[in-house]
Motif scaffolding. Structure first.
Motif, short mmCIF file in Angstrom:
data_model
loop_
_atom_site.label_atom_id
_atom_site.label_comp_id
_atom_site.label_asym_id
_atom_site.label_seq_id
_atom_site.Cartn_x
_atom_site.Cartn_y
_atom_site.Cartn_z
N VAL A 158 34.68 36.91 40.13
CA VAL A 158 34.86 38.15 39.36
C VAL A 158 33.52 38.66 38.85
O VAL A 158 33.23 39.86 38.86
CB VAL A 158 35.85 37.93 38.19
N SER A 159 32.65 37.73 38.41
CA SER A 159 31.32 38.13 37.92
C SER A 159 30.46 38.72 39.03
O SER A 159 29.53 39.48 38.78
CB SER A 159 30.60 36.94 37.29
N GLN A 160 30.77 38.38 40.29
CA GLN A 160 30.04 38.92 41.43
C GLN A 160 30.59 40.28 41.88
O GLN A 160 30.07 40.88 42.81
CB GLN A 160 30.10 37.96 42.62
N GLY A 161 31.65 40.73 41.23
CA GLY A 161 32.21 42.04 41.57
C GLY A 161 33.41 41.98 42.48
O GLY A 161 33.90 43.02 42.93
N TYR A 162 33.94 40.78 42.77
CA TYR A 162 35.14 40.69 43.60
C TYR A 162 36.35 41.17 42.80
O TYR A 162 36.47 40.90 41.60
CB TYR A 162 35.38 39.24 44.05
N GLU A 163 37.24 41.87 43.48
CA GLU A 163 38.44 42.41 42.84
C GLU A 163 39.63 41.52 43.16
O GLU A 163 39.87 41.17 44.32
CB GLU A 163 38.71 43.83 43.35
N ILE A 164 40.39 41.14 42.12
CA ILE A 164 41.56 40.29 42.32
C ILE A 164 42.74 41.15 42.78
O ILE A 164 43.10 42.14 42.13
CB ILE A 164 41.93 39.53 41.03
N VAL A 165 43.32 40.79 43.94
CA VAL A 165 44.44 41.54 44.52
C VAL A 165 45.52 40.55 44.94
O VAL A 165 45.33 39.33 44.88
CB VAL A 165 43.97 42.36 45.74
N SER A 166 46.65 41.08 45.39
CA SER A 166 47.73 40.21 45.87
C SER A 166 47.42 39.66 47.26
O SER A 166 47.65 38.49 47.56
CB SER A 166 49.06 40.97 45.91
N PHE A 167 46.90 40.55 48.14
CA PHE A 167 46.52 40.15 49.50
C PHE A 167 45.19 40.81 49.84
O PHE A 167 45.01 42.00 49.61
CB PHE A 167 47.58 40.58 50.53
#
Length: 554
Positions: A158-167
């Motif tokens: 998350v700190s690297q900019g990744y977005e949490i999604v379902s798939f």
């Protein structure tokens, strides 16, 4: 006859040995009279000798066409480093994530390759990126059988900019489902599925984001950050990633310098118009002309086709000229080939497809001593004539004044039930399972299998029977497609009804195929009307068609 044959003939006349010898005692070398795509021939020959190289072109279009030429010549490992397509300090522009991902991917590949060949434009090197130190620090390396805290992994991504999604369906996305973590990194072609048992990594594999099928199993996953989003106050030029032993090749250096200077002026003007902004100053985000010049002094470099004074520079000339303008005239082309044949030139005509080659064969006639030409099915951007070796290379799109579309590598994904379709499903929509038949989508549910929590698709069948489909088996599901306004009959699980329906359908398909074979056999046996062959004018008209033909047209 492959383009490799032409390359082998030309490379024996290239001044590569002289170039490398002069670079031993000179940091800078100027190459002149390399016309058209002959530049790509020379660059490939240098790189074939295991010399790492970065090529800088004036703009994105010339970078793309050079990459295309190198791919056609067989440099399959050439990398294209794109610009972001963003305007300095323009907050209204929506970033193209695919370009940001590609920049991170190239930086990762350059770090891993011993002899990289990279093509970049003036704009792509004008934009600074995160420093190598921060890039390395932010890169996560996950190894099979190692232990890694899941909460720490979530926090790090998350700190690297990744977005949490379902798939996951696009780079920069991550999905957490119990002990399974799907990550679509900013480098590589496929997302990665990491399965945990507690805090231990049990398996790592690449998978197709559309069908969810496994592509390959890995012992290690390297998750790199978005190279453009690492610390604005600590950005450095792209050159900080380029080893000092790398050869820099600059195409039309005067244009490159002019474009960098214009980009800098534009950036400073935009920054001066900002009000009450915390945006970093241009020097933190972009390189100016002086920084570019100073950085180049650290490398050995070759300048192609620049405007420079003859004195004080090491210059090598190759004596090549551009392809003549035939203005779509086969008559002028034939006359040119005949004149060159008398002077013992050999003319190579590169055709975009089989249809063009066949038309040229009919229009030009059989090759002979007075018409010394060869036809190849290959496509480079621009033809050229090398007078010393008496080789003329022509392209059919230039002969007929057609636009040439550069060859671009495309990432391939296998079909199946795509994640996008899955996200768009609504509860109650009809779906089809290849083994169990038609049911209704009832959403998602987390289930426990062998003490591991997993996400599953819930499908309801007749008599309220429920089927849980693991995400790794999504390729067996697809949305029902039938007659509008008519609800299908829902299958009863365990009844054999679906298996019988599939068997009947297969039998009917075989009957249709048999009828088609008989029909075409009768057509083949019947005597058809024989049309007269196409005239020369018809062939010339077809060959001069200004638009690119689709595969079914040629």
């Amino acid at each position: 006859m492959a383009l490799k044959t032409l390359f082998n003939q030309i490379q024996s006349h290239l001044p590569t040995k002289e170039i490398l010898a002069k670079l031993e005692s000179n940091n800078t070398l100027y190459l002149n009279k390399f016309a058209g795509s002959s530049v790509a021939f020379q660059i490939k020959h240098i790189h074939d000798l295991k010399i790492p190289a970065w090529v800088i072109t004036p703009d994105e279009e010339s970078a793309r066409t050079l990459e295309s030429d190198l791919l056609e010549l067989g440099s399959s490992d050439v990398l294209y480093f794109p610009a972001t397509a963003e305007k300095p300090y323009d907050t209204d522009v929506i970033s193209d994530p695919s370009l940001l991902v590609q920049r991170s991917d190239i930086i990762q590949q350059v770090s891993a390759k011993k002899y990289p060949l990279v093509v970049a434009s003036a704009k792509s090197i004008f934009e600074k990126i995160g420093s190598p130190t921060n890039f390395k620090k932010s890169t996560l390396i996950l190894t099979k059988d190692d232990e890694f805290d899941l909460d720490h992994l979530r926090e790090k991504l998350v700190s690297q900019g990744y977005e949490i999604v379902s798939f996951v369906g696009a780079p920069g996305e991550v999905a957490f489902r119990g002990g399974i973590v799907d990550v679509f990194p900013y480098s590589g072609t496929y997302p990665v599925r990491i399965e945990f048992f507690g805090d231990q990594i049990e398996s790592i594999r690449e998978f197709d984001p559309g069908s969810q099928r496994s592509v390959s199993f890995l012992n290690e996953a390297r998750l790199v950050p978005n190279v453009n989003s690492i610390g604005n106050d600590q950005k450095e030029s792209v050159f900080s990633y380029i080893d000092k032993n790398t050869l820099l090749i600059v195409i039309q250096p005067d244009l490159v310098e002019n474009n960098i200077d214009e980009l800098w002026v534009h950036a400073t003007q935009n920054f001066s118009q900002l009000r009450n902004s915390d945006a970093p100053e241009p020097m933190h985000l972009f390189i100016d002309f002086q920084e570019y010049q100073n950085t180049l002094n650290d490398y050995k470099k070759i300048y192609f086709q620049g405007i420079f004074e003859q004195s004080g520079h090491e210059i090598i000339e190759w004596n090549a000229g551009p392809q003549p303008d035939f203005n779509s005239s086969i008559k002028i082309l034939k006359s040119d080939i005949q004149d060159r044949s008398k002077k013992e030139y050999q003319t190579w005509i590169l055709c975009d497809n089989d249809g063009q080659r066949d038309r040229f064969e009919e229009l030009l006639g059989e090759p002979n001593s007075s018409m010394n030409y060869l036809l190849l099915i290959n496509s480079i951007h621009e033809g050229f004539i090398h007078h010393d070796s008496k080789i003329a290379v022509y392209t059919d799109h230039q002969i007929f004044n057609r636009y040439h579309r550069p060859k671009v590598r495309q990432k391939k994904f296998r079909g199946g039930f795509s994640v996008k379709e899955l996200r768009d499903l609504k509860v109650g929509d009809f779906v089809v399972h290849i083994d169990h038949g038609i049911g209704q989508f009832q959403g998602f549910k987390q289930i426990v299998v062998k003490n591991i929590a997993q996400e599953a698709v819930v499908v309801q069948y007749a008599n309220d029977s429920i089927l849980y489909v693991n995400v790794s088996s999504l390729h067996k599901l697809q949305k029902y497609s039938g007659k509008d306004g008519t609800a299908p009959k829902i299958t009863k699980l365990g009844s054999g009804e679906w298996a019988r329906k599939k068997a009947r359908t297969k039998s009917q398909i075989k009957d249709i195929a048999r009828d088609l074979i008989l029909l075409y056999a009768k057509r083949k046996a019947n005597k058809a009307f024989a049309f007269s062959p196409d005239s020369g004018m018809q062939l010339e008209l077809e060959a001069s068609f200004e638009f690119e033909e689709t595969p079914d047209q040629n």
